[in-house]
Design a protein around this motif. Sequence first.
Motif, PDB file in Angstrom:
ATOM      1  N   ALA A 143      -3.550  16.342  -3.631  1.00  0.00           N
ATOM      2  CA  ALA A 143      -4.651  16.846  -4.455  1.00  0.00           C
ATOM      3  C   ALA A 143      -5.951  16.120  -4.143  1.00  0.00           C
ATOM      4  O   ALA A 143      -7.036  16.730  -4.172  1.00  0.00           O
ATOM      5  CB  ALA A 143      -4.300  16.686  -5.933  1.00  0.00           C
ATOM      6  N   VAL A 144      -5.866  14.825  -3.832  1.00  0.00           N
ATOM      7  CA  VAL A 144      -7.064  14.065  -3.479  1.00  0.00           C
ATOM      8  C   VAL A 144      -7.623  14.551  -2.147  1.00  0.00           C
ATOM      9  O   VAL A 144      -8.839  14.755  -1.993  1.00  0.00           O
ATOM     10  CB  VAL A 144      -6.744  12.559  -3.421  1.00  0.00           C
ATOM     11  CG1 VAL A 144      -7.942  11.771  -2.901  1.00  0.00           C
ATOM     12  CG2 VAL A 144      -6.331  12.052  -4.792  1.00  0.00           C
ATOM     13  N   ASN A 145      -6.749  14.749  -1.161  1.00  0.00           N
ATOM     14  CA  ASN A 145      -7.201  15.250   0.140  1.00  0.00           C
ATOM     15  C   ASN A 145      -7.845  16.628   0.011  1.00  0.00           C
ATOM     16  O   ASN A 145      -8.877  16.913   0.629  1.00  0.00           O
ATOM     17  CB  ASN A 145      -6.029  15.307   1.116  1.00  0.00           C
ATOM     18  CG  ASN A 145      -5.568  13.922   1.546  1.00  0.00           C
ATOM     19  OD1 ASN A 145      -6.360  12.993   1.636  1.00  0.00           O
ATOM     20  ND2 ASN A 145      -4.277  13.789   1.810  1.00  0.00           N
ATOM     21  N   GLU A 161       0.849  -1.185   0.000  1.00  0.00           N
ATOM     22  CA  GLU A 161       0.000   0.000   0.000  1.00  0.00           C
ATOM     23  C   GLU A 161       0.883   1.232   0.000  1.00  0.00           C
ATOM     24  O   GLU A 161       2.009   1.195   0.506  1.00  0.00           O
ATOM     25  CB  GLU A 161      -0.940   0.003   1.202  1.00  0.00           C
ATOM     26  CG  GLU A 161      -0.224  -0.026   2.547  1.00  0.00           C
ATOM     27  CD  GLU A 161      -1.179  -0.125   3.719  1.00  0.00           C
ATOM     28  OE1 GLU A 161      -2.395  -0.066   3.485  1.00  0.00           O
ATOM     29  OE2 GLU A 161      -0.713  -0.255   4.850  1.00  0.00           O
ATOM     30  N   PRO A 162       0.398   2.322  -0.566  1.00  0.00           N
ATOM     31  CA  PRO A 162       1.231   3.525  -0.632  1.00  0.00           C
ATOM     32  C   PRO A 162       1.490   4.104   0.746  1.00  0.00           C
ATOM     33  O   PRO A 162       0.645   4.040   1.637  1.00  0.00           O
ATOM     34  CB  PRO A 162       0.396   4.477  -1.497  1.00  0.00           C
ATOM     35  CG  PRO A 162      -1.015   3.995  -1.337  1.00  0.00           C
ATOM     36  CD  PRO A 162      -0.930   2.509  -1.169  1.00  0.00           C
ATOM     37  N   GLY A 163       2.663   4.665   0.925  1.00  0.00           N
ATOM     38  CA  GLY A 163       2.973   5.341   2.172  1.00  0.00           C
ATOM     39  C   GLY A 163       2.515   6.787   2.122  1.00  0.00           C
ATOM     40  O   GLY A 163       2.435   7.405   1.070  1.00  0.00           O
ATOM     41  N   GLY A 164       2.189   7.329   3.285  1.00  0.00           N
ATOM     42  CA  GLY A 164       1.833   8.749   3.338  1.00  0.00           C
ATOM     43  C   GLY A 164       0.390   9.065   3.027  1.00  0.00           C
ATOM     44  O   GLY A 164       0.027  10.239   2.920  1.00  0.00           O
ATOM     45  N   GLY A 165      -0.437   8.035   2.862  1.00  0.00           N
ATOM     46  CA  GLY A 165      -1.843   8.299   2.609  1.00  0.00           C
ATOM     47  C   GLY A 165      -2.125   8.752   1.186  1.00  0.00           C
ATOM     48  O   GLY A 165      -1.297   8.605   0.288  1.00  0.00           O
ATOM     49  N   ALA A 166      -3.299   9.334   0.991  1.00  0.00           N
ATOM     50  CA  ALA A 166      -3.721   9.770  -0.337  1.00  0.00           C
ATOM     51  C   ALA A 166      -2.898  10.981  -0.792  1.00  0.00           C
ATOM     52  O   ALA A 166      -2.390  11.746   0.039  1.00  0.00           O
ATOM     53  CB  ALA A 166      -5.205  10.122  -0.335  1.00  0.00           C
TER      54      ALA A 166
END
Length: 239
Positions: free
Chosen positions: A46-48, A38-43
């Motif tokens: 721009a998505v947030n 899974e990607p690190g650092g969250g979304a």
Amino acid sequence: MKVSRRAQVPGFEVMKIVEQVAVLRAHGQDVISLCVGEPGGGAPGAVNDRAAALHGEHQEFGYTPARGLTSTRQAVAGHYHRQYAVPVPVENVVMTTGSSGAFQLAFLAAFDQGDVVALARPGYPAYANILQALGLTVVDLPTGPAERFQPSVELLEKARAEHGRLDGLIIASPNNPTGTMFSEAELDQLASWCHEQGVRLVSDEIYHGIEFDPGRRSQTAGSIRTAPSLFLPSPNTGV
């Protein structure tokens, strides 16, 4: 109470490790987990920002059309056209709640109970779990360095001779967990064989874009126009 036979599948060991990590962290231990892709650092930022703006505007977040928002489906189709020069009709794009949801829907749409589906081994174990839960027969294709851990026509011919039939083949390029990728010629040969033999080719493209050679690009089964294919697009589409 009765437990269905379709529920008698092996557990997904990775999720057991995830649960153990959560327990350790709840007890104050500092744990670095490398067990889930899974990607690190969250979304992305721009998505947030967009999500915050929509919530701030008090947008309605109810049910969407069954196949997903038209604008998002158009963006996915546009990604395939830009990235691979493959014209995917918007009506053929379906949004799902994650790749596991896509697997279940795609397998239900493509196969009947009792069908025989081939997988490369080593490979992603959840493919087999979902297929078995849906009443399908899973055939392992034993691969090694000589095959670059990817299925080949020779392995498919051998498996069909042994099992009498093959109804489907699931591929991933880059592969999980080995990371190997098909060349365009290899994928063309594989897809052509599937077309000639009436074998449904399912291309899991969740890892597209995760490449260590900037001069090489993941091939898509969508570029093989003769293949009876299903594509499970990546969340790395930039849409």
